[in-house]
Motif scaffolding. Structure first.
Motif, PDB file in Angstrom:
ATOM      1  N   GLU A  97     -26.229  27.810  60.228  1.00 39.78           N
ATOM      2  CA  GLU A  97     -25.350  27.003  59.374  1.00 39.78           C
ATOM      3  C   GLU A  97     -26.133  26.415  58.194  1.00 39.78           C
ATOM      4  OE1 GLU A  97     -22.004  23.532  59.991  1.00 39.78           O
ATOM      5  OE2 GLU A  97     -23.766  23.524  61.293  1.00 39.78           O
ATOM      6  N   PHE A  98     -27.300  25.854  58.475  1.00 38.98           N
ATOM      7  CA  PHE A  98     -28.136  25.303  57.408  1.00 38.98           C
ATOM      8  C   PHE A  98     -28.485  26.394  56.390  1.00 38.98           C
ATOM      9  CE2 PHE A  98     -32.182  24.481  55.397  1.00 38.98           C
ATOM     10  CZ  PHE A  98     -32.045  23.182  54.947  1.00 38.98           C
ATOM     11  N   GLY A  99     -28.931  27.541  56.896  1.00 37.97           N
ATOM     12  CA  GLY A  99     -29.347  28.628  56.005  1.00 37.97           C
ATOM     13  C   GLY A  99     -28.245  29.125  55.096  1.00 37.97           C
ATOM     14  N   LEU A 100     -27.035  29.205  55.614  1.00 39.67           N
ATOM     15  CA  LEU A 100     -25.935  29.740  54.811  1.00 39.67           C
ATOM     16  C   LEU A 100     -25.229  28.689  53.967  1.00 39.67           C
ATOM     17  CD1 LEU A 100     -24.501  32.377  57.299  1.00 39.67           C
ATOM     18  CD2 LEU A 100     -25.943  32.746  55.282  1.00 39.67           C
ATOM     19  N   ASN A 101     -25.316  27.437  54.367  1.00 39.51           N
ATOM     20  CA  ASN A 101     -24.726  26.366  53.555  1.00 39.51           C
ATOM     21  C   ASN A 101     -25.684  25.849  52.493  1.00 39.51           C
ATOM     22  OD1 ASN A 101     -22.255  26.479  54.828  1.00 39.51           O
ATOM     23  ND2 ASN A 101     -22.674  24.773  56.198  1.00 39.51           N
ATOM     24  N   LEU A 154     -36.785  35.136  64.493  1.00 37.56           N
ATOM     25  CA  LEU A 154     -36.593  36.264  63.576  1.00 37.56           C
ATOM     26  C   LEU A 154     -35.152  36.768  63.596  1.00 37.56           C
ATOM     27  CD1 LEU A 154     -39.880  38.330  63.995  1.00 37.56           C
ATOM     28  CD2 LEU A 154     -39.199  36.860  62.082  1.00 37.56           C
ATOM     29  N   ALA A 155     -34.509  36.723  64.749  1.00 37.38           N
ATOM     30  CA  ALA A 155     -33.104  37.129  64.830  1.00 37.38           C
ATOM     31  C   ALA A 155     -32.219  36.185  64.023  1.00 37.38           C
ATOM     32  CB  ALA A 155     -32.656  37.183  66.293  1.00 37.38           C
ATOM     33  N   LEU A 156     -32.504  34.887  64.097  1.00 40.57           N
ATOM     34  CA  LEU A 156     -31.756  33.909  63.291  1.00 40.57           C
ATOM     35  C   LEU A 156     -32.010  34.140  61.808  1.00 40.57           C
ATOM     36  CD1 LEU A 156     -32.464  30.679  65.357  1.00 40.57           C
ATOM     37  CD2 LEU A 156     -30.305  31.942  65.253  1.00 40.57           C
ATOM     38  N   HIS A 157     -33.280  34.294  61.466  1.00 38.88           N
ATOM     39  CA  HIS A 157     -33.663  34.515  60.070  1.00 38.88           C
ATOM     40  C   HIS A 157     -33.020  35.797  59.527  1.00 38.88           C
ATOM     41  CE1 HIS A 157     -36.010  34.626  56.426  1.00 38.88           C
ATOM     42  NE2 HIS A 157     -36.545  35.786  56.776  1.00 38.88           N
ATOM     43  N   GLY A 158     -33.010  36.829  60.342  1.00 38.31           N
ATOM     44  CA  GLY A 158     -32.392  38.088  59.926  1.00 38.31           C
ATOM     45  C   GLY A 158     -30.908  37.932  59.647  1.00 38.31           C
ATOM     46  N   SER A 161     -30.618  36.003  56.374  1.00 40.46           N
ATOM     47  CA  SER A 161     -31.052  36.873  55.274  1.00 40.46           C
ATOM     48  C   SER A 161     -30.004  37.938  54.960  1.00 40.46           C
ATOM     49  CB  SER A 161     -32.373  37.558  55.631  1.00 40.46           C
ATOM     50  OG  SER A 161     -33.380  36.607  55.835  1.00 40.46           O
ATOM     51  N   HIS A 162     -29.385  38.464  56.004  1.00 38.03           N
ATOM     52  CA  HIS A 162     -28.376  39.506  55.809  1.00 38.03           C
ATOM     53  C   HIS A 162     -27.163  38.990  55.030  1.00 38.03           C
ATOM     54  CE1 HIS A 162     -25.905  43.008  56.626  1.00 38.03           C
ATOM     55  NE2 HIS A 162     -24.942  42.188  57.016  1.00 38.03           N
TER      56      HIS A 162
END
Length: 190
Positions: A97-101, A154-158, A161-162
Motif C-alpha cells: 500500500e505504501f509503495g503504490l500510494n 523481494l516478492a513485495l518489492h516485485g 515494481s510491477h
C-alpha cells in the motif's frame, strides 16, 4: 518567469524536499543540481543552501524522511491489538500500500541507484529492512531462515515494481495485493 522568493521563511524544507523529490525521480540524481531545484522553486540556489549543505544531504534527507514514514506505518501495525497472523498480513499489505500510494517516494527509496548517494541511503534502507525482517520473523508461525524473509521482501518489492507507474494507487490492485500477500504468507508459514 515567476518572481524570486526573497526570504528563507517563505521557502520551507518541506517545499524544497517535495520539489527535489519530483526532480530526482524524473531526471535522476546526476542530472539535478541545486540550481535546477532553485529554478523550479523560483528562488536563488543560496536559499536552498540555507536548508541543506549540498545535493547529497538533500537527497539523503528525502530518503530518510520516506523510510521514516514507512517505518512508522510498520510500527503502528506492530503496536496494534490484532493476533500475530493478522499483524503479519497487515505488515505485508501495508508495505505494498505504501509503495503504490507513494510511488515517487518508493522509487527513490528502493530503485534510484547512484554510487554518490548509495552509501548514504543504504543506512536508512538497512535500518528499515532490519525492522521489517525482525517483525516478520517474530510474527511468523515458524522459525524463518534469512533467505525466507529476504524472499518475502523481494516478492513485495516485485509486486510494487510491477504495478508502479501503471496504477495511480493501491486501491486499483487491492484484490491482487491481498492474493499476493496470502501467497507470501503461505510460503513463510508453509
Amino acid at each position: 518567469m515567476s518572481p524570486r522568493k526573497t526570504t528563507s521563511q517563505e521557502l520551507t524544507r518541506e517545499i524544497i524536499l517535495e520539489k527535489a523529490r519530483t526532480q530526482f525521480v524524473e531526471k535522476g540524481f546526476q542530472q539535478i543540481s541545486m540550481r535546477s531545484i532553485a529554478k523550479q522553486l523560483g528562488c536563488s540556489h543560496g536559499a536552498i543552501y540555507y536548508h541543506f549543505k549540498n545535493k547529497a544531504e538533500l537527497f539523503y534527507t528525502i530518503v530518510e524522511d520516506d523510510f521514516s514514514k514507512l517505518n512508522n506505518r510498520l510500527e503502528e501495525t506492530i503496536q496494534g491489538s490484532e493476533d500475530d497472523s493478522t499483524k503479519l498480513y497487515n505488515i505485508l499489505i501495508r508495505f505494498i500500500e505504501f509503495g503504490l500510494n507513494h510511488q515517487s517516494q518508493y522509487e527513490i527509496m528502493f530503485m534510484v541507484r547512484n554510487t554518490e548517494v548509495d552509501s548514504l541511503s543504504q543506512v536508512a534502507a538497512n535500518h528499515s529492512y532490519q525492522m521489517f525482517a525482525q517483525t516478520v520473523q517474530s510474527l511468523s508461525k515458524k522459525k524463518l531462515e534469512i533467505i525466507d524473509v529476504w524472499s518475502a521482501f523481494l516478492a513485495l518489492h516485485g509486486f510494487v515494481s510491477h504495478y508502479r507507474g501503471y496504477v495511480d494507487n493501491f486501491d486499483e490492485v487491492k484484490l491482487a495485493a491481498k492474493s499476493h500477500v496470502n501467497f507470501i504468507i503461505k510460503g513463510l508459514n508453509g
